[in-house]
Enzyme design. Structure first.
Site, PDB file in Angstrom:
ATOM      1  N   GLU A 120       0.818  -1.220   0.000  1.00 10.51           N
ATOM      2  CA  GLU A 120       0.000   0.000   0.000  1.00 10.51           C
ATOM      3  C   GLU A 120       0.849   1.265   0.000  1.00 10.51           C
ATOM      4  O   GLU A 120       0.365   2.351   0.325  1.00 10.51           O
ATOM      5  CB  GLU A 120      -0.953   0.012   1.211  1.00 10.51           C
ATOM      6  N   HIS A 214     -13.288  -2.837   3.761  1.00 11.87           N
ATOM      7  CA  HIS A 214     -11.876  -3.229   3.810  1.00 11.87           C
ATOM      8  C   HIS A 214     -11.247  -2.761   5.117  1.00 11.87           C
ATOM      9  O   HIS A 214     -10.722  -3.573   5.875  1.00 11.87           O
ATOM     10  CB  HIS A 214     -11.123  -2.656   2.590  1.00 11.87           C
TER      11      HIS A 214
END
Ligand code: 2HA
Ligand code: ZN
Length: 274
Positions: A120, A214
């Site tokens: 990420e 998420h």
């Protein structure tokens, strides 16, 4: 040179990841943290001329997002595929200290099994760039999968105003802790530049951004502040999940929230009140 394992920023990463794991927010390799460090502080522990290896920018779409605003900056970052539960026991494998350069990130310490920073990283870097524009003291970006916050995503409308307002109603201190409210992105594919760009765009207005179904992103000046933001949202979401199926008899009213805002001298998103 001092021992890097005694550095406060390494300890903070170990303590925070352990805490987040303990709370059940970061199963398996879930979650990631990046923390902008002070170069002079790092230099007490590491030779900044000693680059172990250069890692191309991580993410699904390698390197095609602009990180020039961060050139030369040093971060400590959790590793991709690494488990929060293991960080404190083996920081040198699960964490890395990286410096942002033109051709990728220069590894100064860590990832000693050949690892890389979190997948990420695009989202983290874009969020740092966005938050530093808002606040020169900004340092930490944290991503996590807190249980009740996620549960709430399935049963509450994913409207920023309505979601924020519901959380503000759940604990008296919520409006003081996150007066700017919570940004929400629809479900998107993680690890991509697209979700990074969308998160960073929200971070212009919010220090908290939910990735629907998420998890959550938090940004702050310190590890404690950032953790505290997510922790407060999660607490409020827990109260919601404990009560939303029961008849509601009492609530914190908007007029009470305004009193809190005034008492603590914070500016809240007035358009998020009813
Ligand atoms: O790093 O949480 O979003 C694992 C994740 C991806
Ligand atoms: Zn995640």
């Amino acid at each position: 040179m001092k021992d890097i394992l005694t550095a406060p920023f390494v300890k903070e990463m170990c303590d925070t990841t352990a805490n987040m794991y303990r709370l059940g927010w970061d199963e398996r390799n879930g979650g990631n943290i990046s923390y902008l460090l002070d170069e002079n502080e790092v230099a007490e522990y590491l030779d900044l001329n000693n680059v172990i290896r250069t890692i191309p920018l991580a993410g699904v779409n390698e390197g095609d997002f602009d990180v020039s605003a961060l050139f030369g900056k040093i971060f400590i970052v959790t590793g991709t595929g690494k488990y929060f539960k293991n960080v404190a026991g083996d920081p040198e494998t699960n964490l890395g200290i990286i410096r942002i350069a033109k051709n990728g990130v220069e590894l100064l310490w860590g990832y000693n099994d050949g690892g890389r920073p979190t997948s990420e990283l695009p989202s983290h870097f874009m969020c740092h760039i966005a938050r530093l524009k808002q606040d020169s003291e900004h340092r930490v970006v944290m991503h996590s999968h807190p249980t009740h916050t996620l549960a709430m995503n399935y049963v509450h409308e994913l409207d920023e105003k309505k979601f924020t307002h519901t959380l503000w109603e759940m604990c008296t201190e919520c409006i003081v802790v996150f007066p700017d409210g919570i940004g929400i992105l629809p479900w998107m594919l993680c690890g991509t530049n697209e979700i990074g760009e969308a998160t960073a765009k929200k971070m212009k207005d919010f220090r908290l951004v939910i990735w629907a179904m998420h998890g959550i992103y938090g940004a702050g000046k310190t590890m404690d502040e950032t953790f505290g933001l997510i922790e407060t949202v999660e607490k409020a979401a827990q109260i919601y999940m404990l009560t939303s199926h029961l008849p509601r008899i009492n609530t914190i009213k908007d007029e009470d929230m305004l009193k809190l805002v005034e008492l603590f001298g914070v500016k809240c998103r007035k358009d998020f009140l009813d």
